[in-house]
Enzyme design. Structure first.
Site, PDB file in Angstrom:
ATOM      1  N   ASP A  17       0.856  -1.187   0.000  1.00 27.19           N
ATOM      2  CA  ASP A  17       0.000   0.000   0.000  1.00 27.19           C
ATOM      3  C   ASP A  17       0.894   1.239   0.000  1.00 27.19           C
ATOM      4  OD1 ASP A  17      -2.201   1.656   0.209  1.00 27.19           O
ATOM      5  OD2 ASP A  17      -2.848   0.918   2.164  1.00 27.19           O
ATOM      6  N   ASP A  47      -9.681   4.363  -1.229  1.00 26.77           N
ATOM      7  CA  ASP A  47     -10.462   4.691  -0.038  1.00 26.77           C
ATOM      8  C   ASP A  47     -11.854   5.205  -0.383  1.00 26.77           C
ATOM      9  OD1 ASP A  47      -8.239   3.914   1.306  1.00 26.77           O
ATOM     10  OD2 ASP A  47      -7.533   5.923   1.754  1.00 26.77           O
ATOM     11  N   GLU A  71       2.353   5.207  -3.930  1.00 26.40           N
ATOM     12  CA  GLU A  71       2.233   6.194  -5.017  1.00 26.40           C
ATOM     13  C   GLU A  71       3.542   6.971  -5.280  1.00 26.40           C
ATOM     14  OE1 GLU A  71      -1.413   4.803  -3.622  1.00 26.40           O
ATOM     15  OE2 GLU A  71       0.018   5.955  -2.452  1.00 26.40           O
TER      16      GLU A  71
END
EC number: 3.2.1.207
Length: 923
Positions: free
Chosen positions: A524, A600, A527
């Site tokens: 996770d 999300d 980015e």
């Protein structure tokens, strides 16, 4: 033309916007608009200038051009703004295998290293994403199918392609490239003359006007970007001629058919943006950036598809505008692409079918993975399961309530002080014992491991990362980039250093991380996400291995992270076992390594609706193994939304429940009856359909197809369906799904694109006739129709986990077509775990039904079938056959063709259309 001066007024407007912000979206002010991003503003100003000066011929003149052995080579020239210097830009148009054409352009001074930067640590050339990602190895020039037809003083014409259907016409002045199929224009480059590559300028030459336009530095949200290389953006206009619908460029929450970005009533005021960010509580129906970036765009019209792939890893914006097409009542789509840095590298695909596009595109960037079987089952996750006891209690409860599931997940709290590759021994004292208990039921544990590493000298991962000099550097190029993330002060792994990537992979070894064979990985925040960083990410002037600024590589940082994880897990499994990885960030080609989820979401009907076009867009752009958190990450869904989200999610390729730490617990039994029973049956539908899902993944892996087919892909001739994005098909199985995404309804309208008969999967009700049909949709019953002409293959016995079904028999559901009363389908099988399918250890069975004869045929292809594997599957059989649409038939003939040996026998059909125990074995 000094195009930099055009944007002064817009620059002032952007400052006003930055001060007063926007009232839309709780966190929109943290992210740039196009007007706040200097390079985007400059390129949009160029487009505005062109519209106001239609006789303008662009920034470049052609210096030279020639053709040889499948490559058009040339040089552009451009005068500097003061007229004192001439800048040269070599370009090429290459004809590749699979009927692909590649247009490349670079800057001679940077390519040859004759520029001077204040920081000598920076690489002088432009970043080439295709080289970094290995695309060049698959982009082989194939001049055999390219032939120069004509060259004059004004143009050059080349015919290419395996069937000679494609033509490229290069016009010299003003420069334009037109791609034709069968003599009709399909894609045009630089028709509006927006080709742009900002040439190198010494910093000492900068002017106040350039300063105002963000050419040498910028400040946004109090973050300063030093831009030591100056302006280096690239841009190009691409027109899809006679195509009114374009798709792709994920990841966004927009509609499937992309909207205009020119302030039209039905469109947006902002371009589509590709800049991977940590975007929480995001807006639905927006062109804003999300977690992934794939600069792939597909255009479709009746029975025709084309596409382009813009291979650039920097921040990118895409404007979309519709205009009148060459045919009566038709539209063309004009697009404008611009990136902050890098080379110009564009791949063009002329189809003519969508399947041709996907084959060629996936051959270039990498085929989607064939996942382990367990990973297409149900995943149970939340932030956080707090202890071993909690994990095992949830696991046991699934058995108690008789619900199948395959994996349970651990978010960041399992790790000691959020130090990845460690366990909090107070709550997880014996992780291996916990893993063994899960493994006894063929279940898996998936843990989160993020690329930010707690800056702690007493933490072995941090110490090694820093001691080995494997961390990303700040703009000095000397000090490690330090910022905050989940563990507090952190440093980031520099995956562009091959040694750092290999080191990251080594951390997954069993002697480095206390784990076992049934533990898999969730990467996770890749980015990368940076708390209180510019746009929630890393400073663009941070420096990576090789002397690249973060701006050059931003959109592939997550991909490189996943690449390191994948290679580490391959090594951990000694090359035999297929890894499972979930990623949030992705780029073209990431689908060969991992699944993704769309981040999300909120527990709202709007976010449920928005998840469908997002997942569909990811799929057609190559990120096939995609899904959304059930039932939304933030918030507490009511029972109706909870069940409806499960109804939808059993038809996501990736199916995981997940929730924020502040939400109430929402395991699928906690809402009580009747909701527990409703969700139980939905989970069982997913597991019954695992053979169908696995076969769809096989098609994706071998041909690059999406897992979910949008309406336009299944019915390429039906214009009414080209923009439909609230229903879809599961691969080529014939299953048409229309999730319920609004509250308080008990029926729904499904659009049927043809006159074929469709059968309700629940009660076999027949629907026929092109147009809209109303079907029942009470809570717990997801509307699913099986299109006539298809054979659906399922396993009806419900086990605890997917791997436990591998020896179970199959059920065939034959939905006969309206005309001809025939049907077909096929089944792919392997061990669901290893790479042995590459050695021929798999089965493919093609089923066809016509004139009362059901034929099963071995369709195994290369490599040759493994006799040992084939023999091991002799127990597999079809235990039941259901026939829809032939109520009067009392018997059928079964024909089995294996290794050219034909066996036939007759079986009886009962009054319900069922054949029990037909004695049909797969081998």
């Amino acid at each position: 033309m000094r195009y930099h001066g055009i944007c002064w007024f817009i620059f002032q407007a952007a400052i006003i916007f930055a001060i007063f912000g926007s009232c839309q979206g709780a966190f929109r002010h943290q992210f740039k608009t196009a007007e706040q991003d200097g390079f985007a503003r400059r390129n949009r100003d160029l487009a505005k200038f062109q519209k106001e000066n239609l006789n303008w011929n662009g920034l470049f003149q052609l210096n030279s051009i020639s053709y040889n052995s499948g490559v058009v080579s040339g040089v552009f020239e451009q005068q500097s703004e003061n007229g004192e210097n001439q800048h040269l830009f070599p370009f090429s148009i290459s004809f590749l295998k699979n009927d692909v054409v590649r247009f490349q352009m670079d800057e001679k001074s940077r390519l040859e290293g004759t520029v001077e930067y204040e920081k000598n640590i920076l690489t002088k050339r432009r970043f080439d994403a295709s080289t970094e990602l290995g695309f060049n190895e698959r982009a082989e020039v194939y001049g055999k199918d390219a032939h120069l037809l004509e060259q004059t003083s004004t143009s050059l014409t080349i015919r290419y392609g395996s069937h000679g259907r494609f033509t490229v016409i290069v016009t010299f002045s003003p420069f334009k490239v037109e791609f034709q199929r069968d003599g009709e224009p399909q894609v045009v480059l630089n028709e509006r003359h927006l080709l742009n590559m900002e040439y190198y300028r010494p910093k000492s030459s900068r002017t106040p006007e350039q300063e105002a336009n963000g050419m040498w530095d910028e400040t946004f949200d109090n973050f300063h970007d030093s831009k030591p290389k100056g302006p280096e953006s690239v841009g190009l206009d691409i027109k899809f001629v006679d195509y009114g619908n374009v798709y792709g460029v994920p990841e966004h929450t927009s509609s499937l058919s992309l909207k205009e970005t020119n302030n039209s009533d039905a469109g947006y005021t902002e371009p589509y943006r590709l800049y991977n960010v940590d975007l929480f509580e995001y807006e639905v129906d927006s062109p804003m950036s999300q977690y992934g970036a794939i600069p792939f765009m597909q255009a479709h019209k009746p029975n025709s598809d084309v596409a382009v792939f813009w291979s650039n890893a920097a921040a990118t914006w895409i404007d979309v505008e519709k205009e009148s097409g060459p045919s009566p009542h038709s539209q063309s789509t004009s697009t404008h692409w611009y990136s902050e840095s890098g080379t110009l590298d564009l791949f063009i695909f002329l189809g003519p079918k969508a399947s041709d596009v996907y084959e060629s595109y996936s051959a270039l960037v990498g085929r989607p993975l064939l996942p382990p079987l367990f990973s297409i089952g149900y995943h149970q996750c939340r932030w956080n399961y707090v202890s071993e006891e909690d994990v095992l209690n949830v696991d046991a409860k699934f058995d108690e309530v008789d619900m199948p599931y395959d994996t349970i997940w651990l978010d960041i709290e399992y790790a000691s002080k959020r130090r990845y590759f460690t366990w909090d021994k107070a709550t997880f004292p014996n992780p291996k014992a916990m893993l063994e208990k899960l493994d006894s039921k063929s279940r898996k544990l998936i843990v989160i491991l993020d690329p930010h590493i707690k800056n702690d000298p007493n933490y072995f991962v941090s110490k090694e990362l820093i001691d080995y000099n494997y961390a990303v550097k700040d703009k000095s190029g000397v000090d490690n980039y330090n910022a905050d993330c989940w563990p507090g002060n952190s440093v980031w792994v520099d995956f562009f250093n091959p040694e750092a990537q290999a080191w990251w992979g080594s951390l997954y070894e069993f002697d480095r991380f206390e784990s076992d064979k049934n533990l898999w990985i969730w990467n996770d925040m890749n980015e990368p996400s940076v708390f209180r960083g510019p746009e929630t990410s890393m400073h663009r002037d941070a420096i990576h291995y090789g002397g690249w600024e973060h701006r050059d590589i931003h959109n592939i940082y997550g991909h490189k992270c996943i690449n390191g994880t994948y290679n580490g897990l391959i090594k951990r499994g000694e090359g035999a076992v297929r890894p499972f990885i979930l990623t949030r960030s992705f780029f073209a080609g990431t689908s060969a390594l991992a699944a993704n989820w769309i981040g999300d979401t909120m527990t709202t009907w709007e976010h449920l609706r928005g998840s469908i076009p997002t997942v569909l867009t990811n799929g057609i752009s190559g990120m096939a193994f995609s899904g959304a958190d059930v039932a939304g990450f933030f918030g507490n869904p009511d029972a109706e939304l909870f069940v409806r989200w499960y109804e939808t999610a059993i038809f996501y390729p990736f199916f995981r429940a997940h929730a924020h730490i502040d939400t109430k617990r929402r395991e699928p039994w906690l809402y009580g009856e009747p909701y527990t029973s409703l969700v139980r049956e939905l989970l069982r539908i997913r597991y019954r359909l695992l053979p169908t899902w696995y076969t769809a993944f096989y098609n994706s892996h071998t041909h690059g197809f999406p897992i979910l087919y949008p309406q336009f892909l299944m019915h390429p001739e039906d214009e009414e369906g080209f923009a439909i994005d609230d229903q879809f098909y599961v691969g080529d199985s014939g299953l048409l799904v229309k999730p319920v995404t609004h509250p308080s309804i008990d029926k729904i309208t499904i659009y049927l694109a043809d006159d074929e008969v469709y059968f309700d999967l629940h009660d076999h009700t027949e629907y026929a006739g092109k147009g809209h049909q109303v079907v029942p949709a009470p809570l717990g019953r997801v509307p699913v129709l099986l299109r006539g002409g298809n054979i659906l293959i399922t396993r009806e016995r419900i086990r605890r986990a997917a791997e436990l079904t591998r020896n179970d028999p199959f059920t065939l559901t034959i939905a006969v077509s309206k005309i001809g009363k025939n049907a077909s389908g096929f089944l792919y099988l392997d061990d669901g775990v290893t790479f042995n399918y590459k050695k021929g250890e798999y089965l493919i069975r093609h089923f066809s039904y016509e004139n009362g004869i059901l034929t099963m045929k071995d369709s195994h292809s290369n490599p040759p079938v493994s006799p040992k594997y084939s023999s091991s599957q002799k127990h597999l059989k079809v235990e039941r056959i259901n026939i829809y649409g032939e109520q009067t038939r009392k018997s059928i003939k079964i024909r089995k063709i294996i290794d050219s040996e034909v066996t036939e026998w007759d079986v009886s059909v009962d009054d319900s259309g069922c054949i029990r125990n037909p004695q049909l074995f797969l081998v």
